[in-house]
Design a protein around this motif. Structure first.
Motif, PDB file in Angstrom:
ATOM      1  N   LEU A 120     -87.889 -41.754 -10.762  1.00 57.02           N
ATOM      2  CA  LEU A 120     -88.660 -42.627  -9.872  1.00 57.02           C
ATOM      3  C   LEU A 120     -88.491 -44.088 -10.274  1.00 57.02           C
ATOM      4  N   ALA A 121     -88.498 -44.345 -11.577  1.00 58.28           N
ATOM      5  CA  ALA A 121     -88.295 -45.717 -12.069  1.00 58.28           C
ATOM      6  C   ALA A 121     -86.901 -46.207 -11.717  1.00 58.28           C
ATOM      7  N   GLU A 122     -85.903 -45.341 -11.850  1.00 56.62           N
ATOM      8  CA  GLU A 122     -84.537 -45.715 -11.473  1.00 56.62           C
ATOM      9  C   GLU A 122     -84.466 -46.020  -9.972  1.00 56.62           C
ATOM     10  N   PHE A 123     -85.063 -45.159  -9.168  1.00 56.74           N
ATOM     11  CA  PHE A 123     -85.058 -45.377  -7.714  1.00 56.74           C
ATOM     12  C   PHE A 123     -85.763 -46.690  -7.377  1.00 56.74           C
ATOM     13  N   CYS A 124     -86.857 -46.964  -8.059  1.00 59.48           N
ATOM     14  CA  CYS A 124     -87.624 -48.195  -7.832  1.00 59.48           C
ATOM     15  C   CYS A 124     -86.761 -49.427  -8.112  1.00 59.48           C
ATOM     16  N   VAL A 125     -86.166 -49.482  -9.270  1.00 60.95           N
ATOM     17  CA  VAL A 125     -85.374 -50.656  -9.664  1.00 60.95           C
ATOM     18  C   VAL A 125     -84.125 -50.787  -8.777  1.00 60.95           C
ATOM     19  N   ASN A 126     -83.441 -49.685  -8.529  1.00 61.24           N
ATOM     20  CA  ASN A 126     -82.220 -49.754  -7.710  1.00 61.24           C
ATOM     21  C   ASN A 126     -82.542 -50.176  -6.275  1.00 61.24           C
ATOM     22  N   SER A 127     -83.629 -49.628  -5.720  1.00 58.78           N
ATOM     23  CA  SER A 127     -83.997 -49.969  -4.342  1.00 58.78           C
ATOM     24  C   SER A 127     -84.438 -51.426  -4.250  1.00 58.78           C
ATOM     25  N   TRP A 128     -85.106 -51.900  -5.280  1.00 62.96           N
ATOM     26  CA  TRP A 128     -85.487 -53.314  -5.338  1.00 62.96           C
ATOM     27  C   TRP A 128     -84.241 -54.197  -5.340  1.00 62.96           C
ATOM     28  N   GLU A 129     -83.249 -53.832  -6.110  1.00 63.80           N
ATOM     29  CA  GLU A 129     -81.997 -54.607  -6.130  1.00 63.80           C
ATOM     30  C   GLU A 129     -81.328 -54.581  -4.757  1.00 63.80           C
ATOM     31  N   GLY A 130     -81.397 -53.444  -4.077  1.00 61.21           N
ATOM     32  CA  GLY A 130     -80.848 -53.365  -2.726  1.00 61.21           C
ATOM     33  C   GLY A 130     -81.616 -54.241  -1.747  1.00 61.21           C
ATOM     34  N   ALA A 131     -82.930 -54.287  -1.917  1.00 60.24           N
ATOM     35  CA  ALA A 131     -83.759 -55.142  -1.053  1.00 60.24           C
ATOM     36  C   ALA A 131     -83.399 -56.611  -1.260  1.00 60.24           C
ATOM     37  N   ILE A 132     -83.139 -56.991  -2.495  1.00 58.98           N
ATOM     38  CA  ILE A 132     -82.750 -58.385  -2.791  1.00 58.98           C
ATOM     39  C   ILE A 132     -81.396 -58.700  -2.155  1.00 58.98           C
ATOM     40  N   LEU A 133     -80.477 -57.742  -2.240  1.00 58.22           N
ATOM     41  CA  LEU A 133     -79.154 -57.922  -1.622  1.00 58.22           C
ATOM     42  C   LEU A 133     -79.313 -58.187  -0.122  1.00 58.22           C
ATOM     43  N   ARG A 188     -66.045 -47.187  -8.294  1.00 58.56           N
ATOM     44  CA  ARG A 188     -65.638 -48.588  -8.216  1.00 58.56           C
ATOM     45  C   ARG A 188     -65.807 -49.117  -6.787  1.00 58.56           C
ATOM     46  N   ASP A 189     -65.535 -50.414  -6.633  1.00 58.95           N
ATOM     47  CA  ASP A 189     -65.436 -51.101  -5.339  1.00 58.95           C
ATOM     48  C   ASP A 189     -66.779 -51.300  -4.631  1.00 58.95           C
ATOM     49  N   GLY A 190     -67.496 -50.205  -4.396  1.00 57.60           N
ATOM     50  CA  GLY A 190     -68.754 -50.316  -3.670  1.00 57.60           C
ATOM     51  C   GLY A 190     -68.536 -50.520  -2.189  1.00 57.60           C
ATOM     52  N   CYS A 191     -69.551 -51.069  -1.534  1.00 57.54           N
ATOM     53  CA  CYS A 191     -69.552 -51.241  -0.087  1.00 57.54           C
ATOM     54  C   CYS A 191     -69.276 -52.706   0.224  1.00 57.54           C
ATOM     55  N   LEU A 192     -68.316 -52.947   1.119  1.00 56.65           N
ATOM     56  CA  LEU A 192     -67.938 -54.336   1.421  1.00 56.65           C
ATOM     57  C   LEU A 192     -69.100 -55.132   2.022  1.00 56.65           C
ATOM     58  N   LEU A 193     -69.983 -54.442   2.758  1.00 59.76           N
ATOM     59  CA  LEU A 193     -71.137 -55.135   3.350  1.00 59.76           C
ATOM     60  C   LEU A 193     -72.066 -55.649   2.252  1.00 59.76           C
ATOM     61  N   GLY A 194     -72.316 -54.803   1.240  1.00 53.13           N
ATOM     62  CA  GLY A 194     -73.162 -55.228   0.122  1.00 53.13           C
ATOM     63  C   GLY A 194     -72.458 -56.271  -0.735  1.00 53.13           C
ATOM     64  N   ASN A 195     -71.184 -56.042  -1.021  1.00 49.05           N
ATOM     65  CA  ASN A 195     -70.434 -56.976  -1.872  1.00 49.05           C
ATOM     66  C   ASN A 195     -70.402 -58.373  -1.255  1.00 49.05           C
ATOM     67  N   MET A 196     -70.079 -58.429   0.040  1.00 53.79           N
ATOM     68  CA  MET A 196     -69.977 -59.737   0.697  1.00 53.79           C
ATOM     69  C   MET A 196     -71.359 -60.380   0.848  1.00 53.79           C
ATOM     70  N   SER A 197     -72.398 -59.571   1.047  1.00 53.65           N
ATOM     71  CA  SER A 197     -73.762 -60.137   1.097  1.00 53.65           C
ATOM     72  C   SER A 197     -74.071 -60.825  -0.218  1.00 53.65           C
ATOM     73  N   GLN A 198     -73.730 -60.173  -1.319  1.00 56.86           N
ATOM     74  CA  GLN A 198     -74.008 -60.747  -2.630  1.00 56.86           C
ATOM     75  C   GLN A 198     -73.172 -62.009  -2.839  1.00 56.86           C
ATOM     76  N   GLU A 199     -71.896 -61.928  -2.525  1.00 62.75           N
ATOM     77  CA  GLU A 199     -70.984 -63.030  -2.861  1.00 62.75           C
ATOM     78  C   GLU A 199     -71.096 -64.213  -1.897  1.00 62.75           C
ATOM     79  N   LEU A 200     -71.272 -63.931  -0.606  1.00 65.22           N
ATOM     80  CA  LEU A 200     -71.046 -64.978   0.397  1.00 65.22           C
ATOM     81  C   LEU A 200     -72.274 -65.411   1.185  1.00 65.22           C
ATOM     82  N   ALA A 201     -73.351 -64.629   1.157  1.00 64.18           N
ATOM     83  CA  ALA A 201     -74.478 -64.947   2.058  1.00 64.18           C
ATOM     84  C   ALA A 201     -75.059 -66.328   1.785  1.00 64.18           C
ATOM     85  N   ASP A 202     -75.059 -66.743   0.510  1.00 66.24           N
ATOM     86  CA  ASP A 202     -75.605 -68.071   0.201  1.00 66.24           C
ATOM     87  C   ASP A 202     -74.585 -69.184   0.435  1.00 66.24           C
ATOM     88  N   GLN A 203     -73.308 -68.827   0.418  1.00 68.03           N
ATOM     89  CA  GLN A 203     -72.254 -69.849   0.438  1.00 68.03           C
ATOM     90  C   GLN A 203     -71.736 -70.160   1.830  1.00 68.03           C
TER      91      GLN A 203
END
Lengths: 195, 195
Positions: free
Chosen positions: A156-169, B100-115
């Motif tokens: 649950l703690a892992e899900f909490c922290v990971n989902s929070w990071e996704g929300a920030i993204l 590896r790699d992840g999702c391009l939508l998440g990656n680009m949100s992280q890298e480019l949304a502010d820029q």
């Protein structure tokens, strides 16, 4: 400036620049200029850019955990209210930044985890330490009868922290509060909610 | 090669390089070399690097939504089983990439949304389109009696997509399946679960 004051200035400006531009795009020279530290003195403090980046990450994490502990120490609130209060603090923090920058742990995971095994290991260690602290808070919540039964606190703690990071993204893309409030609402009001 | 075939090769190699190294670190020359397309011909296909990056993002999203629709179209499974099946497909996809790699939508949100406001707006639009498709599937689940009552489908879809992106971010740091499985377990088995 004293040696420590100069080092701290470099870390402070490095943190800001890396949050804004990413690690790869942040040159040592730009950090020195922003910190108004003479060229050539960088290597008195850090052997390599990687050592500097890891020191930035460690300093960011230490400040983050100091925030976490400040909320977790408040015995006047229930364990879940402490945890939620900490996330609400960050909602206001990101509001003041107009939903920019995000979390350095998430940003560096995205940018560096595939490229640099040293950063990857450090990020996983730090994210794990944060998760374990959240887990302890959730265990306190369980003992206080606040937690819906049958939930695994560690996961649950892992899900909490990971989902929070996704929300920030997503906040970085949406440039509004909705992803953060949606996280708070589903995590605290739906997922943890009793019957 | 025909004009379209060359353009597609550029997009294909561009996608791979941007997933591996990020947008800012991916030079046009590296894409041309990887695609074995002669120098100088890039600007026959794309006016600017930004136009190329947006075309890469659009192509990635189109392929992603084709995957989504492939799962959502399977009338032999319940709506929630279709949604879960689509995420399970990506778990195997990321396993084959050794996390590896992840999702391009998440990656680009992280890298480019502010820029870059153009990328930010496009990312928010595409993430929104994915969310609305998930929302429609959740509404089908509601009509089929699969959904725990009282949940707002729109916000639930947003939480689902954002939390998935966070799980992918953590997967890049952990280099194992746990964050993805933890997402699946909490989203489908706990959050949506009846009683």
């Amino acid at each position: 400036m004293t040696r420590d004051a100069t080092r701290n200035r470099l870390l402070e400006h490095g943190t800001r620049l890396i949050l804004e531009q990413g690690y790869n795009h942040t040159g040592i020279l730009a950090v020195l200029q922003a910190a108004a530290v003479p060229k050539g003195s960088f290597y008195h403090y850090f052997k390599t850019k990687e050592e500097f980046g890891l020191a930035v990450l460690d300093a960011y994490f230490a400040a983050h955990m100091a925030n976490v502990e400040r909320f977790f120490a408040d015995q006047t609130r229930s364990p879940l209210a402490r945890l939620r209060g900490c996330f609400e603090f960050y909602v206001e923090h990101f509001r003041s930044l107009e939903w920019r920058d995000g979390c350095l742990l998430g940003n560096m995971s995205q940018e560096l985890a595939d490229q640099n095994p040293t950063f990857r290991a450090r990020l996983q260690e730090l994210l794990g330490r944060w998760c374990r602290r959240v887990e302890e808070c959730l265990e306190e919540a369980r003992r206080a009868g606040e937690l819906r039964p049958g939930l695994d606190s560690r996961l649950l703690a892992e899900f909490c922290v990971n989902s929070w990071e996704g929300a920030i993204l997503r906040m970085k893309a949406s440039k509004n509060v909705e992803p953060l409030l949606t996280f708070l609402s589903f995590f605290f009001d739906v997922l943890l909610h009793h019957g």
